[in-house]
Design a protein around this motif. Structure first.
Motif, short mmCIF file in Angstrom:
data_model
loop_
_atom_site.label_atom_id
_atom_site.label_comp_id
_atom_site.label_asym_id
_atom_site.label_seq_id
_atom_site.Cartn_x
_atom_site.Cartn_y
_atom_site.Cartn_z
N LEU A 4 0.83 -1.20 0.00
CA LEU A 4 0.00 0.00 0.00
C LEU A 4 0.87 1.26 0.00
CD1 LEU A 4 -2.73 1.41 0.08
CD2 LEU A 4 -2.73 1.10 2.57
N ASP A 5 1.93 1.27 0.78
CA ASP A 5 2.84 2.43 0.80
C ASP A 5 3.46 2.65 -0.57
OD1 ASP A 5 2.36 2.93 3.51
OD2 ASP A 5 4.07 1.72 4.15
N ALA A 6 3.86 1.56 -1.23
CA ALA A 6 4.45 1.67 -2.56
C ALA A 6 3.44 2.20 -3.57
CB ALA A 6 5.00 0.32 -3.00
N LEU A 7 2.19 1.75 -3.48
CA LEU A 7 1.14 2.27 -4.35
C LEU A 7 0.91 3.76 -4.10
CD1 LEU A 7 -1.41 -0.67 -4.13
CD2 LEU A 7 -0.26 0.10 -6.22
N GLN A 8 0.92 4.15 -2.84
CA GLN A 8 0.74 5.57 -2.50
C GLN A 8 1.89 6.42 -3.04
OE1 GLN A 8 -2.07 6.66 -1.48
NE2 GLN A 8 -2.71 5.87 0.50
N THR A 9 3.10 5.90 -2.97
CA THR A 9 4.25 6.62 -3.51
C THR A 9 4.11 6.81 -5.02
OG1 THR A 9 5.70 5.79 -1.76
CG2 THR A 9 6.77 6.54 -3.79
N ALA A 10 3.69 5.76 -5.71
CA ALA A 10 3.49 5.87 -7.16
C ALA A 10 2.36 6.84 -7.48
CB ALA A 10 3.21 4.50 -7.75
N LEU A 11 1.29 6.80 -6.70
CA LEU A 11 0.19 7.74 -6.92
C LEU A 11 0.64 9.18 -6.71
CD1 LEU A 11 -2.75 8.42 -7.46
CD2 LEU A 11 -3.26 7.87 -5.05
N ALA A 12 1.42 9.42 -5.68
CA ALA A 12 1.96 10.77 -5.46
C ALA A 12 2.81 11.22 -6.64
CB ALA A 12 2.76 10.81 -4.17
N GLY A 13 3.60 10.29 -7.20
CA GLY A 13 4.40 10.61 -8.38
C GLY A 13 3.53 10.94 -9.57
N GLU A 14 2.42 10.24 -9.73
CA GLU A 14 1.52 10.54 -10.85
C GLU A 14 0.83 11.88 -10.67
OE1 GLU A 14 1.48 9.47 -13.71
OE2 GLU A 14 2.32 7.48 -13.57
N ALA A 57 -6.34 1.27 -7.39
CA ALA A 57 -5.53 0.22 -6.75
C ALA A 57 -5.37 0.49 -5.26
CB ALA A 57 -4.16 0.12 -7.43
N VAL A 58 -5.18 1.74 -4.88
CA VAL A 58 -5.06 2.10 -3.46
C VAL A 58 -6.38 1.80 -2.74
CG1 VAL A 58 -4.83 4.04 -1.86
CG2 VAL A 58 -3.22 3.79 -3.76
N ILE A 59 -7.49 2.15 -3.36
CA ILE A 59 -8.79 1.87 -2.76
C ILE A 59 -9.00 0.36 -2.64
CG2 ILE A 59 -11.29 2.03 -3.14
CD1 ILE A 59 -10.70 4.85 -4.38
N ASP A 60 -8.62 -0.39 -3.67
CA ASP A 60 -8.73 -1.86 -3.62
C ASP A 60 -7.89 -2.44 -2.50
OD1 ASP A 60 -10.46 -1.80 -5.76
OD2 ASP A 60 -8.96 -2.47 -7.23
N ALA A 61 -6.78 -1.78 -2.18
CA ALA A 61 -5.91 -2.24 -1.10
C ALA A 61 -6.37 -1.69 0.25
CB ALA A 61 -4.47 -1.82 -1.38
N GLU A 62 -7.59 -1.14 0.27
CA GLU A 62 -8.22 -0.61 1.48
C GLU A 62 -7.48 0.58 2.06
OE1 GLU A 62 -9.07 -3.85 4.13
OE2 GLU A 62 -10.31 -4.85 2.62
N GLY A 63 -6.92 1.40 1.16
CA GLY A 63 -6.24 2.61 1.60
C GLY A 63 -7.02 3.85 1.19
N GLU A 64 -6.64 4.96 1.77
CA GLU A 64 -7.19 6.27 1.40
C GLU A 64 -6.18 6.91 0.45
OE1 GLU A 64 -9.68 9.47 1.16
OE2 GLU A 64 -10.11 7.64 2.28
N PRO A 65 -6.54 7.11 -0.82
CA PRO A 65 -5.57 7.64 -1.79
C PRO A 65 -4.96 8.97 -1.33
CG PRO A 65 -7.54 6.90 -2.92
CD PRO A 65 -7.84 6.86 -1.44
N VAL A 66 -3.65 9.05 -1.46
CA VAL A 66 -2.94 10.28 -1.13
C VAL A 66 -3.44 11.39 -2.07
CG1 VAL A 66 -0.97 9.77 -2.65
CG2 VAL A 66 -0.67 11.27 -0.71
#
Length: 143
Positions: A4-14, A57-66
């Motif tokens: 989830l942290d890695a997905l959030q990092t990629a989302l922040a980059g996007e 993907a972040v939502i699917d991983a039960e995270g709150e998108p950055v």
């Protein structure tokens, strides 16, 4: 770091890529530099789509998108060459982020990361980048 942290990092980059490509698009001309304008426009569209996939993907991983930052640093853009250089560096940075995501995930998120890494490496070439054996991994760079 978790998946989830890695997905959030990629989302922040996007988020950053979408912002910077918006600025680059404002500094290109469809009539004076049509190829550059088309490449920047296509990259902007691709990064928006990738941002939306990562949000899901972040939502699917039960995270709150950055969330996107309120502002991002945009390089000095005085010429088409500056725009091209900034886009090349941005794609190189995205490739590094996605290489990290590939290493940090499995299954569907990894497939998304592999596709994004490939896309970033190819887009870097559109901005006069150098082909690399292992894009996104500076320690294995061919430069």
């Amino acid at each position: 770091m978790s998946e989830l942290d890695a997905l959030q990092t990629a989302l922040a980059g996007e988020h950053a890529a979408v912002h910077v490509y918006g600025a680059l698009g404002g500094r290109t001309s469809a009539s004076a530099t049509p190829a550059l304008f088309e490449a920047v426009s296509a990259a902007y569209t691709a990064h928006r789509a990738r941002r939306d996939l990562l949000t899901a993907a972040v939502i699917d991983a039960e995270g709150e998108p950055v969330a996107a930052a309120p502002a991002y640093e945009v390089p000095r853009l005085e010429s088409p060459r500056d725009v091209e250089r900034a886009a090349r560096e941005l794609e190189r940075s995205c490739a590094a982020t996605y290489a990290y995501l590939v290493a940090s995930t499995a299954g569907a998120p990894r497939r998304l990361a592999i596709g994004a890494l490939n896309d970033a490496a190819v887009r870097e070439l559109a901005f006069r980048g150098t082909p690399e054996t292992f894009p996104g991994l500076d320690e294995y760079t061919d430069r």
